[in-house]
Structures are given as C-alpha cells and as structure tokens.
Scaffold this motif. Structure first.
Motif, short mmCIF file in Angstrom:
data_model
loop_
_atom_site.label_atom_id
_atom_site.label_comp_id
_atom_site.label_asym_id
_atom_site.label_seq_id
_atom_site.Cartn_x
_atom_site.Cartn_y
_atom_site.Cartn_z
N THR A 151 36.19 78.04 8.92
CA THR A 151 35.55 77.35 10.05
C THR A 151 34.74 76.15 9.57
OG1 THR A 151 35.42 79.45 11.24
CG2 THR A 151 34.00 77.66 12.00
N GLU A 152 33.97 76.33 8.51
CA GLU A 152 33.17 75.22 7.98
C GLU A 152 34.07 74.08 7.51
OE1 GLU A 152 29.70 74.47 4.59
OE2 GLU A 152 30.48 76.48 4.99
N ALA A 153 35.17 74.40 6.83
CA ALA A 153 36.09 73.35 6.36
C ALA A 153 36.70 72.58 7.53
CB ALA A 153 37.18 73.96 5.49
N LEU A 154 37.08 73.29 8.60
CA LEU A 154 37.67 72.62 9.75
C LEU A 154 36.66 71.74 10.48
CD1 LEU A 154 39.87 75.54 11.13
CD2 LEU A 154 40.69 73.39 10.16
N LEU A 155 35.43 72.22 10.61
CA LEU A 155 34.41 71.40 11.25
C LEU A 155 34.12 70.13 10.44
CD1 LEU A 155 31.86 74.09 12.48
CD2 LEU A 155 33.46 72.76 13.85
N ARG A 156 34.03 70.29 9.13
CA ARG A 156 33.80 69.11 8.29
C ARG A 156 34.99 68.15 8.35
NH1 ARG A 156 32.43 71.76 4.30
NH2 ARG A 156 34.40 71.84 3.15
N MET A 157 36.20 68.68 8.39
CA MET A 157 37.39 67.85 8.49
C MET A 157 37.41 67.06 9.80
SD MET A 157 41.36 69.07 8.44
CE MET A 157 41.04 70.08 6.98
N GLY A 158 37.09 67.75 10.92
CA GLY A 158 37.07 67.06 12.20
C GLY A 158 36.01 65.98 12.26
N GLN A 159 34.84 66.27 11.71
CA GLN A 159 33.77 65.26 11.71
C GLN A 159 34.16 64.03 10.89
OE1 GLN A 159 30.14 66.69 10.02
NE2 GLN A 159 28.98 64.82 10.46
N GLN A 160 34.70 64.25 9.70
CA GLN A 160 35.09 63.12 8.85
C GLN A 160 36.25 62.34 9.45
OE1 GLN A 160 33.42 62.09 6.21
NE2 GLN A 160 31.95 63.78 6.51
N ARG A 161 37.18 63.02 10.11
CA ARG A 161 38.31 62.31 10.71
C ARG A 161 37.84 61.39 11.84
NH1 ARG A 161 43.65 62.82 10.20
NH2 ARG A 161 44.98 62.07 11.90
N TYR A 162 36.86 61.86 12.60
CA TYR A 162 36.36 61.01 13.68
C TYR A 162 35.52 59.86 13.14
CZ TYR A 162 34.02 59.55 17.93
OH TYR A 162 33.53 58.80 18.97
N GLU A 163 34.69 60.14 12.13
CA GLU A 163 33.84 59.08 11.62
C GLU A 163 34.62 58.01 10.84
OE1 GLU A 163 30.85 60.99 9.34
OE2 GLU A 163 29.76 61.79 11.09
N LEU A 164 35.64 58.42 10.12
CA LEU A 164 36.39 57.47 9.29
C LEU A 164 37.50 56.77 10.07
CD1 LEU A 164 36.70 59.51 5.97
CD2 LEU A 164 35.12 57.66 6.49
N PHE A 165 38.21 57.50 10.92
CA PHE A 165 39.38 56.94 11.59
C PHE A 165 39.25 56.86 13.10
CE2 PHE A 165 40.82 59.25 7.78
CZ PHE A 165 41.32 58.19 7.04
N HIS A 166 38.12 57.31 13.63
CA HIS A 166 37.90 57.31 15.09
C HIS A 166 39.03 58.03 15.81
CE1 HIS A 166 34.62 54.41 14.55
NE2 HIS A 166 35.43 53.75 13.72
N GLU A 172 41.41 62.65 19.01
CA GLU A 172 42.40 63.70 19.26
C GLU A 172 42.54 64.63 18.06
OE1 GLU A 172 47.08 64.07 20.71
OE2 GLU A 172 46.14 62.11 20.40
N GLY A 173 42.65 64.05 16.86
CA GLY A 173 42.75 64.88 15.66
C GLY A 173 41.49 65.69 15.42
N ALA A 174 40.33 65.09 15.67
CA ALA A 174 39.08 65.83 15.50
C ALA A 174 38.98 66.99 16.49
CB ALA A 174 37.89 64.89 15.66
N ALA A 175 39.43 66.76 17.73
CA ALA A 175 39.41 67.83 18.72
C ALA A 175 40.35 68.97 18.32
CB ALA A 175 39.79 67.29 20.09
N ALA A 176 41.50 68.63 17.73
CA ALA A 176 42.42 69.68 17.26
C ALA A 176 41.78 70.49 16.14
CB ALA A 176 43.73 69.05 16.80
N ALA A 177 41.08 69.82 15.21
CA ALA A 177 40.39 70.54 14.13
C ALA A 177 39.30 71.45 14.68
CB ALA A 177 39.80 69.56 13.13
N TYR A 178 38.58 70.99 15.70
CA TYR A 178 37.55 71.82 16.31
C TYR A 178 38.15 73.02 17.03
CZ TYR A 178 33.26 69.20 15.41
OH TYR A 178 32.16 68.65 14.81
N ALA A 179 39.33 72.85 17.63
CA ALA A 179 39.99 73.99 18.29
C ALA A 179 40.38 75.05 17.27
CB ALA A 179 41.23 73.50 19.05
N LEU A 180 40.90 74.63 16.12
CA LEU A 180 41.23 75.60 15.07
C LEU A 180 39.97 76.29 14.54
CD1 LEU A 180 43.95 73.61 13.10
CD2 LEU A 180 44.29 75.49 14.71
N ALA A 181 38.89 75.53 14.42
CA ALA A 181 37.62 76.13 13.97
C ALA A 181 37.11 77.16 14.97
CB ALA A 181 36.58 75.03 13.75
N ASP A 182 37.28 76.90 16.26
CA ASP A 182 36.86 77.86 17.27
C ASP A 182 37.69 79.14 17.19
OD1 ASP A 182 35.32 78.49 19.80
OD2 ASP A 182 37.36 78.59 20.57
N GLN A 183 38.98 79.02 16.92
CA GLN A 183 39.82 80.21 16.76
C GLN A 183 39.39 81.04 15.54
OE1 GLN A 183 43.91 78.98 16.67
NE2 GLN A 183 43.87 78.13 18.74
#
Length: 370
Positions: free
Chosen positions: A147-162, A165-176
């Motif tokens: 979960t921590e890895a997915l949250l960090r991945m989603g945050q970095q994807r949004y901050e670096l590449f804006h 959609e990809g960040a929301a997908a990472a957050y959905a996997l983290a919620d699961q």
C-alpha cells in the motif's frame, strides 16, 4: 252327667262294635313269603345295577387315564424342549456377557486413545494458532508495504507527469491492498485515501487519445488551409483620394519583392510550419500530462491561424473552432494535494511498531483437559 239334658235323654245308647275274626295261621304266612322273594329280587337287581355302574365308571376312568398319560408324555417332552432351550439361552447369555466385557475393555482403551488424540489435537491447535499469528502479522506487513509503495508511486506520477488517471489507478490498487489488512487500526486510513482518489478523479480530462487525435487531425489539415492574401488594401481604406490614385497607378506601375521564390508561396510554407510546430508541441505536452504548456501551444497555433490564414475561409474557421474546443477542455483545475494518506499510513505504522508485541495465545489449561 245331668239328668235335665234332653238330648242326652232322647239318644239311645250305642251298640257295641263287632269283634273281628282272627285269620287262620296258614293264610297269613303265604303272603309274607312272596314279599320276601320280591324284595330279594329287587335287591339283586339293584346290586346288579350298582355293579354295572361301578364297572362303567372304572372303564371311563381307564380311558381317561390313557389320555392323561398321553398328555403327560407330551408335557414332559415340551418341558424337556424348554429345558434344552433354556440351557442354550443361558449359554448365549454367558457368551454375550463375555462379549460385553470384551467390548467394555475395548471401549476403555479407545477412550484412553481418544483422550490422547484430544491432547495432541489441542497441542496442534496451539501450534497452528501461533503459526497463524506469525503468518498474519507477516501478511499484514506485506500488504502495508505494498500500500505504501502504491501511494508513493501515485503521488510521484502525478507530481512528475501530471498523470491524474495513472495516479488514480495506483490509489485504487492501494485501497484494495489496504482493504485486505486484518488489523482494524488501519481501517480509518481508507477514508483519507478515497478522498485523495476522488480529487484525482475530478482532475481527469477527457480521453487523452481523443485529444491527441483531434490535434493530429488539425496538423493534417493545415496543408489545405489558404493563407491570407498579400499586398491587398486593408479593409476600411478603400475610400479616399489616395486609394483611388493607387488603383489608377496599379495598372501602370507594379512594385514587388523578389528573393528568388514567390513571396506568397514562401510565407504560406513558413506559416504552416510554425502552426504545425505549435500543434506538435501541444501533442508532446499532452503526452507529458502538462496541460498548461499544451494550452499555451494551442493558443499560439490559434494566433498563427488568425494572423496568417484567410479568416473568411470555412476550413480556417472550423480549425479555429476545434482549437477553441480543445482549449476549453484543457482549462486548469485546482491543484490536488497528495501525500496526506501516505503520511498517515507511515504514522500509523510507526505507532503500531512501538506497541509491545502481543503475547501468544495461551495453551489450554491442563485442568480443563480430561
């Protein structure tokens, strides 16, 4: 007796009774001898009848004794059969009693074995419980790491590449992954995670492929757009003396620029290349999820179309309308602040790590075991 009674005086005196004559001895003896014979005959007849009756009774008794003897023999046979049956029943009962004793011994031994199996089963349950506790803690730790890895991945994807959609997908996997954690201390974290996920979903633009296809279509249609005519009088200056004089001298004197190529052809090629470069820059920015730079490139392309192409042409007007629609879809949305769920997860894990390890489940007491 009174002499004055007339009745007695009138009645005559009774006559004396006659004296019977005595029979002669010979006549009286004859009847008494005949009666004795009759009496003797009668007594003999009665004796004969009695003897016959006695004989008949003895004959009846002899016949009844034979039947009784036969019945007695049958009863004796039945009694013998019952005695044999009773003896066999006694033998079977003794055998059954022996079998019951053997079964009792077997049941006692089975009960002892069952008690031993129950003891072993309790020990096995305790061992499995301890193992399950260890595996459960390891399972939760693995899910929390994921979960921590997915949250960090989603945050970095949004901050670096804006890439919302990809960040929301990472957050959905983290919620699961977080939903599969058995520790209830992390259940409240899902609310913060879902809040950031909804904020990312609100930032998702229309489909990226459709936007890129629309920009590519504009690039392909630039070759058919007519440029703005050169050396034509500006609108609103056709009236006046100088305009009339210029029109009159246009048929006599003609002034042109010459650099080795027709001016209209060179300007049109350069204008199309500039607008195409702006559209290509917009595509690159869209692929990099940089909406601000993409909107700036589309505005430059629209300015180039307005300045260098014929505004009266229907194709130019349609191209500018498409650019306006693309710019309207790329309006900047309020920024999304990510990282709150990640920080909360790290704090919870730090607090959970400071707690003393839970003692293993105690084994069943020996007194509770049979």
């Amino acid at each position: 007796m009174s002499h004055d009674d007339p009745a007695s005086a009138a009645s005559p005196a009774p006559a004396p009774a006659p004296v019977p004559a005595r029979p002669s001895p010979s006549r009286a003896a004859a009847p008494s001898r005949g009666g004795s014979v009759a009496l003797a005959l009668l007594l003999a007849l009665l004796a004969l009848v009695g003897v016959g009756y006695v004989g008949w009774r003895q004959w009846q008794q002899s016949q009844g004794g034979a039947a009784d003897s036969r019945n007695l023999a049958a009863l004796q046979a039945r009694v013998g059969t019952l005695e044999n049956t009773l003896q066999s029943v006694e033998g079977e009962r003794a055998a059954l009693r022996q079998r019951l004793g053997d079964a009792d011994q077997v049941n006692r031994s089975l009960r002892e074995e069952l008690l031993g199996q129950s003891e072993r089963l309790r020990n096995l349950e305790d061992a499995v419980a301890k193992l399950a506790e260890k595996s459960l803690s390891g399972h939760d730790a693995m899910l929390l790491d994921e979960t921590e890895a997915l949250l960090r991945m989603g945050q970095q994807r949004y901050e670096l590449f804006h890439d919302a959609e990809g960040a929301a997908a990472a957050y959905a996997l983290a919620d699961q992954s977080l939903a599969a954690v058995n520790d209830g201390a992390f259940s409240g974290l899902r609310q913060s995670l879902n809040a950031e996920r909804e904020a990312l979903a609100s930032r998702q633009n229309r489909t990226l492929s459709a936007t890129l296809a629309a920009v590519q279509k504009l690039r392909d249609g630039l070759a058919a757009l007519p440029p703005k005519p050169l050396d034509l009088p500006a609108a609103g200056k056709d009236d006046g003396a100088w305009a009339r004089l210029r029109h009159a001298l246009a048929s006599v004197v003609s002034v042109q620029r010459d650099d080795g190529a027709p001016l209209a052809v060179a300007d049109a090629r350069l204008t199309r290349q500039l607008v195409a470069l702006d559209l290509a820059q917009a595509q690159a920015d869209l692929l990099g999820h940089d909406e601000a730079d993409a909107a700036a490139a589309l505005r430059r392309a629209d300015a180039g179309l307005a300045a260098q192409f014929d505004g009266a042409d229907a194709g130019v007007q349609q191209a500018r309308a498409q650019l306006a629609a693309l710019l309207d879809g790329l309006r900047p949305a309020p920024p999304v602040q990510l990282g709150g769920a990640l920080a909360e997860l790290r704090n919870l894990r730090a607090v959970h790590a400071l707690k003393p390890d839970s003692a293993p489940a105690p084994a069943a007491s020996a007194g509770a075991r049979p």
